[in-house]
Scaffold this motif. Structure first.
Motif, PDB file in Angstrom:
ATOM      1  N   ILE A 147      13.070  26.792  30.034  1.00 22.35           N
ATOM      2  CA  ILE A 147      14.320  26.174  30.484  1.00 22.35           C
ATOM      3  C   ILE A 147      14.560  24.867  29.736  1.00 22.35           C
ATOM      4  CG2 ILE A 147      15.448  25.058  32.452  1.00 22.35           C
ATOM      5  CD1 ILE A 147      14.027  27.162  34.232  1.00 22.35           C
ATOM      6  N   THR A 148      13.499  24.083  29.561  1.00 21.44           N
ATOM      7  CA  THR A 148      13.607  22.831  28.816  1.00 21.44           C
ATOM      8  C   THR A 148      14.109  23.082  27.402  1.00 21.44           C
ATOM      9  OG1 THR A 148      11.780  21.872  30.093  1.00 21.44           O
ATOM     10  CG2 THR A 148      12.324  20.806  28.005  1.00 21.44           C
ATOM     11  N   CYS A 149      13.565  24.105  26.762  1.00 24.34           N
ATOM     12  CA  CYS A 149      13.981  24.435  25.397  1.00 24.34           C
ATOM     13  C   CYS A 149      15.428  24.910  25.357  1.00 24.34           C
ATOM     14  CB  CYS A 149      13.056  25.499  24.815  1.00 24.34           C
ATOM     15  SG  CYS A 149      11.365  24.934  24.544  1.00 24.34           S
TER      16      CYS A 149
ATOM     17  N   TRP B 264       8.449  25.587  14.956  1.00 24.70           N
ATOM     18  CA  TRP B 264       9.070  26.814  15.441  1.00 24.70           C
ATOM     19  C   TRP B 264       9.225  27.819  14.309  1.00 24.70           C
ATOM     20  CZ3 TRP B 264      10.381  27.656  20.532  1.00 24.70           C
ATOM     21  CH2 TRP B 264      10.421  26.542  21.371  1.00 24.70           C
ATOM     22  N   THR B 265       9.253  29.093  14.686  1.00 23.10           N
ATOM     23  CA  THR B 265       9.577  30.173  13.767  1.00 23.10           C
ATOM     24  C   THR B 265      11.009  30.611  14.034  1.00 23.10           C
ATOM     25  OG1 THR B 265       7.287  30.911  13.717  1.00 23.10           O
ATOM     26  CG2 THR B 265       8.944  32.478  12.987  1.00 23.10           C
TER      27      THR B 265
ATOM     28  N   MET C  36      14.320  20.416  14.507  1.00 18.17           N
ATOM     29  CA  MET C  36      13.204  21.355  14.576  1.00 18.17           C
ATOM     30  C   MET C  36      13.631  22.769  14.205  1.00 18.17           C
ATOM     31  SD  MET C  36      11.127  20.346  18.021  1.00 18.17           S
ATOM     32  CE  MET C  36      10.202  18.812  18.152  1.00 18.17           C
ATOM     33  N   TRP C  37      14.881  23.098  14.446  1.00 17.21           N
ATOM     34  CA  TRP C  37      15.348  24.465  14.274  1.00 17.21           C
ATOM     35  C   TRP C  37      16.115  24.660  12.970  1.00 17.21           C
ATOM     36  CZ3 TRP C  37      17.259  25.453  20.005  1.00 17.21           C
ATOM     37  CH2 TRP C  37      16.137  25.470  20.833  1.00 17.21           C
TER      38      TRP C  37
ATOM     39  N   THR D 166      17.125  33.423  16.845  1.00 15.00           N
ATOM     40  CA  THR D 166      15.976  33.242  17.720  1.00 15.00           C
ATOM     41  C   THR D 166      15.110  32.096  17.219  1.00 15.00           C
ATOM     42  OG1 THR D 166      14.555  34.780  16.474  1.00 15.00           O
ATOM     43  CG2 THR D 166      15.901  35.705  18.247  1.00 15.00           C
ATOM     44  N   VAL D 167      14.507  31.380  18.150  1.00 12.61           N
ATOM     45  CA  VAL D 167      13.498  30.366  17.839  1.00 12.61           C
ATOM     46  C   VAL D 167      12.275  30.724  18.670  1.00 12.61           C
ATOM     47  CG1 VAL D 167      15.070  28.535  17.175  1.00 12.61           C
ATOM     48  CG2 VAL D 167      14.508  28.825  19.574  1.00 12.61           C
TER      49      VAL D 167
END
Length: 277
Positions: A184-186, A226-227, A206-207, A236-237
């Motif tokens: 949820i935080t993400c 992250w991927t 980050m993304w 998608t992350v």
């Protein structure tokens, strides 16, 4: 992944800079290649530092001989001085758990706290994860899921794999509820119950793709911690991992406000660690 958030928190506090030489913050960090002096925090977070990774036999040996004291991380970092780099800094993606363990020691040094205490105060508790910890000594043993072995029958591994120096890369102990709070935080861009752990700009950074991984749909590029990929036309992350204790995979789909979390105990075909009691 969680270590990346700790590194960003240190950056926002003005204690580190993503593109400064990493050795500036941890002077005793050294590899057997002068190019290590060029490595930056951004490269370590994105697995483009050129640092080596730990192979399976080396990892088995590490966790079969656990260390729990506050000096474990620094001893681990100092032990890397004979390790070779696998690429030039910034040249290409090459996953390195070693890099994240070194980052954990840096977070401890610049924060003036232990790595685990810093992460709990600045990341885990604000993200609604009170039952989570990176320090094994805090884990309630009655709630601990333990790894199993096939030897060939299914048995409990007599050794619980752990080493404090490997906590930044491998040893978040959590619950399903806490991990749902993390998802949820993400999805909220770093906010849980009106508490912000990262700025919106930090999350977006980050993304952003840093290097190509080339394994669609989920593993197309790497960002900071992250991927990045796509599934059914949606970005998608994600981040997945495995070790002697289990496998995990977490993926967020922001446009659909949805997240997927998968956790499983991983049985191994050989009792590598159990022979080292």
């Amino acid at each position: 992944m969680f270590c990346c958030f700790g590194g960003d928190a240190a950056g926002r506090a003005g204690k580190v800079h993503l593109d400064a030489p990493f050795v500036q913050y941890l002077p005793y960090f050294k590899l057997d290649d002068e190019r290590y002096l060029q490595i930056t925090l951004r490269q370590m977070l994105s697995h483009t530092s050129g640092m080596p990774d730990t192979d399976e036999s080396e990892y088995d040996m590490l966790v079969a001989h656990p260390e729990y004291d506050d000096g474990a991380a620094e001893r681990y970092v100092r032990s890397l001085s004979n390790r070779k780099m696998v690429a030039a800094p910034g040249e290409r993606f090459s996953y390195s758990n070693i890099a994240y363990n070194v980052l954990g020691d840096m977070i401890a040094k610049v924060s003036g706290q232990t790595f685990e205490a810093c992460m709990k105060e600045h990341i885990l508790l604000p993200a609604g994860m009170p039952d989570s910890t990176l320090f094994f000594q805090e884990v309630d043993r009655d709630r601990l899921a333990v790894p199993h072995l096939r030897t060939p029958e299914m048995t409990v591994n007599p050794i619980y794999p752990y080493h404090r120096a490997d906590a930044p890369a491998s040893f978040l102990h959590s619950t399903i509820v806490d991990m749902c709070h993390w998802c949820i935080t993400c999805l909220n861009g770093g906010v849980y119950n009106d508490q912000r752990i990262l700025t919106p700009a930090s999350y977006e950074m980050m993304w952003i793709p840093v290097a190509r991984r080339g394994y669609p749909p989920f593993y197309e590029d790497t960002g900071l911690g992250w991927t990045l990929g796509h599934y059914d036309g949606v970005k998608t992350v994600s981040h997945g991992g495995w070790a002697s204790a289990g496998r995990t995979f977490s993926s967020s789909y922001r446009r659909k406000s949805a997240a997927l979390l998968s956790c499983a105990m991983r049985s191994r075909g050989r009792a590598a660690a159990s022979s080292r009691q």
